[in-house]
Scaffold this motif. Sequence first.
Motif, PDB file in Angstrom:
ATOM      1  N   ASP A   7       0.595  -1.240   0.087  1.00 25.24           N
ATOM      2  CA  ASP A   7       0.013   0.141  -0.426  1.00 25.24           C
ATOM      3  C   ASP A   7       0.637   1.316  -0.222  1.00 25.24           C
ATOM      4  OD1 ASP A   7      -2.761   1.424   0.221  1.00 25.24           O
ATOM      5  OD2 ASP A   7      -2.432   1.389   1.981  1.00 25.24           O
ATOM      6  N   ASP A  49      -2.238  -1.793  -3.438  1.00 22.75           N
ATOM      7  CA  ASP A  49      -3.339  -0.547  -3.530  1.00 22.75           C
ATOM      8  C   ASP A  49      -3.416   0.664  -4.855  1.00 22.75           C
ATOM      9  OD1 ASP A  49      -6.188   0.454  -3.192  1.00 22.75           O
ATOM     10  OD2 ASP A  49      -5.587   0.556  -0.987  1.00 22.75           O
ATOM     11  N   HIS A 141      -7.481  -4.039  -4.293  1.00 25.18           N
ATOM     12  CA  HIS A 141      -8.034  -2.879  -3.546  1.00 25.18           C
ATOM     13  C   HIS A 141      -8.100  -3.772  -1.984  1.00 25.18           C
ATOM     14  CE1 HIS A 141     -10.631  -0.046  -2.149  1.00 25.18           C
ATOM     15  NE2 HIS A 141     -10.773   0.574  -2.798  1.00 25.18           N
ATOM     16  N   PRO A 142      -8.303  -3.647  -0.736  1.00 30.39           N
ATOM     17  CA  PRO A 142      -8.718  -3.993   0.335  1.00 30.39           C
ATOM     18  C   PRO A 142      -9.751  -4.126   0.896  1.00 30.39           C
ATOM     19  CG  PRO A 142      -7.200  -2.071   0.770  1.00 30.39           C
ATOM     20  CD  PRO A 142      -7.282  -2.074  -0.771  1.00 30.39           C
ATOM     21  N   GLU A 143     -10.710  -2.965  -0.149  1.00 30.19           N
ATOM     22  CA  GLU A 143     -11.957  -3.112   1.178  1.00 30.19           C
ATOM     23  C   GLU A 143     -13.078  -4.233  -0.219  1.00 30.19           C
ATOM     24  OE1 GLU A 143     -13.733  -1.035   2.839  1.00 30.19           O
ATOM     25  OE2 GLU A 143     -11.409  -1.570   3.532  1.00 30.19           O
ATOM     26  N   LYS A 158     -12.537   1.789   8.139  1.00 30.39           N
ATOM     27  CA  LYS A 158     -11.329   1.211   8.700  1.00 30.39           C
ATOM     28  C   LYS A 158     -11.075   2.225   9.856  1.00 30.39           C
ATOM     29  CE  LYS A 158      -8.714   3.410   4.760  1.00 30.39           C
ATOM     30  NZ  LYS A 158      -7.627   2.812   4.176  1.00 30.39           N
ATOM     31  N   ARG A 167     -11.582  -5.469  10.358  1.00 26.40           N
ATOM     32  CA  ARG A 167     -10.569  -6.089   9.857  1.00 26.40           C
ATOM     33  C   ARG A 167      -9.351  -6.406  10.787  1.00 26.40           C
ATOM     34  NH1 ARG A 167     -13.263  -2.331   8.447  1.00 26.40           N
ATOM     35  NH2 ARG A 167     -13.896  -1.189   6.722  1.00 26.40           N
ATOM     36  N   ASP A 194      -3.115   2.357   8.744  1.00 28.26           N
ATOM     37  CA  ASP A 194      -4.567   1.121   7.908  1.00 28.26           C
ATOM     38  C   ASP A 194      -3.781   1.313   7.008  1.00 28.26           C
ATOM     39  OD1 ASP A 194      -6.250   2.714   9.353  1.00 28.26           O
ATOM     40  OD2 ASP A 194      -6.593   4.459   8.755  1.00 28.26           O
ATOM     41  N   ASP A 198      -4.176  -2.311   5.053  1.00 28.39           N
ATOM     42  CA  ASP A 198      -4.700  -2.769   3.567  1.00 28.39           C
ATOM     43  C   ASP A 198      -3.531  -3.608   2.939  1.00 28.39           C
ATOM     44  OD1 ASP A 198      -6.666  -0.948   3.612  1.00 28.39           O
ATOM     45  OD2 ASP A 198      -5.962   0.861   3.086  1.00 28.39           O
TER      46      ASP A 198
END
Length: 234
Positions: A7, A49, A141-143, A158, A167, A194, A198
């Motif tokens: 990330d 990401d 993409h983390p989500e 997050k 998470r 964060d 990610d």
Amino acid sequence: MFVAGVDGCKGGWVAVFRHAKTRTSFVRFAETLAAIVDAPERPRWIAVDMPMGFADIAEPGGRACERAARRILGPAGRASCVFSAPSRGALDAQDYPGALARNREGRGVGLSKQAFNLFPKLREVDALLRARPGIGVFESHPEIVFARMAGAPLRAAKKTPEGRAARLALLAQAGFDDAGHWCGLFARKTVAPDDVLDAAAVCATALRRARGLAEPLPAAPPCDRYGIEMAIWR
């Protein structure tokens, strides 16, 4: 064989490395993405990401992969987590007004300042992929990854205590038990917590890809004029 999830962060890039068989994992900061590609572990697959592959003309709603990702996150009100990548012409602009004007060429599609602020990293990734095709770097993409882990998109953001706990629990289930500890290893001005979460999330996708289990959005991804795939893997 190692894989990695990456990330972008304020100081450069943060990467979570994972051995595909032994579950050995650790986190590392690097000033450039190339340094992660060339790390001693030589990760075979590197999920990042960051958008890769840019259309010549920006489409309403972004690339097909971004539209597909928003359809997944939309029911939980999380579609805004996915921003539209700029057109290739806009990527060459040096200021926001210029980038906005170039992005509007063709179909009048706008460009968010969030996207423009990522231009230095977008250019870095693009230059690396064009100079070194076949290095195993791909977009995630983390989500979208967390949604796959949980079976549904996470509603809590997050940055909230609830969202962070959810998470961390999902990452622990995926074998990234040290993710919470990793968050405290860096100065926030360089790597935010964060960013680490990610990176760990997309590392799970790199691991899935090494095992032949990852899936791209869309199912049949197009490529840009340089042959760079425009897909979000999960």
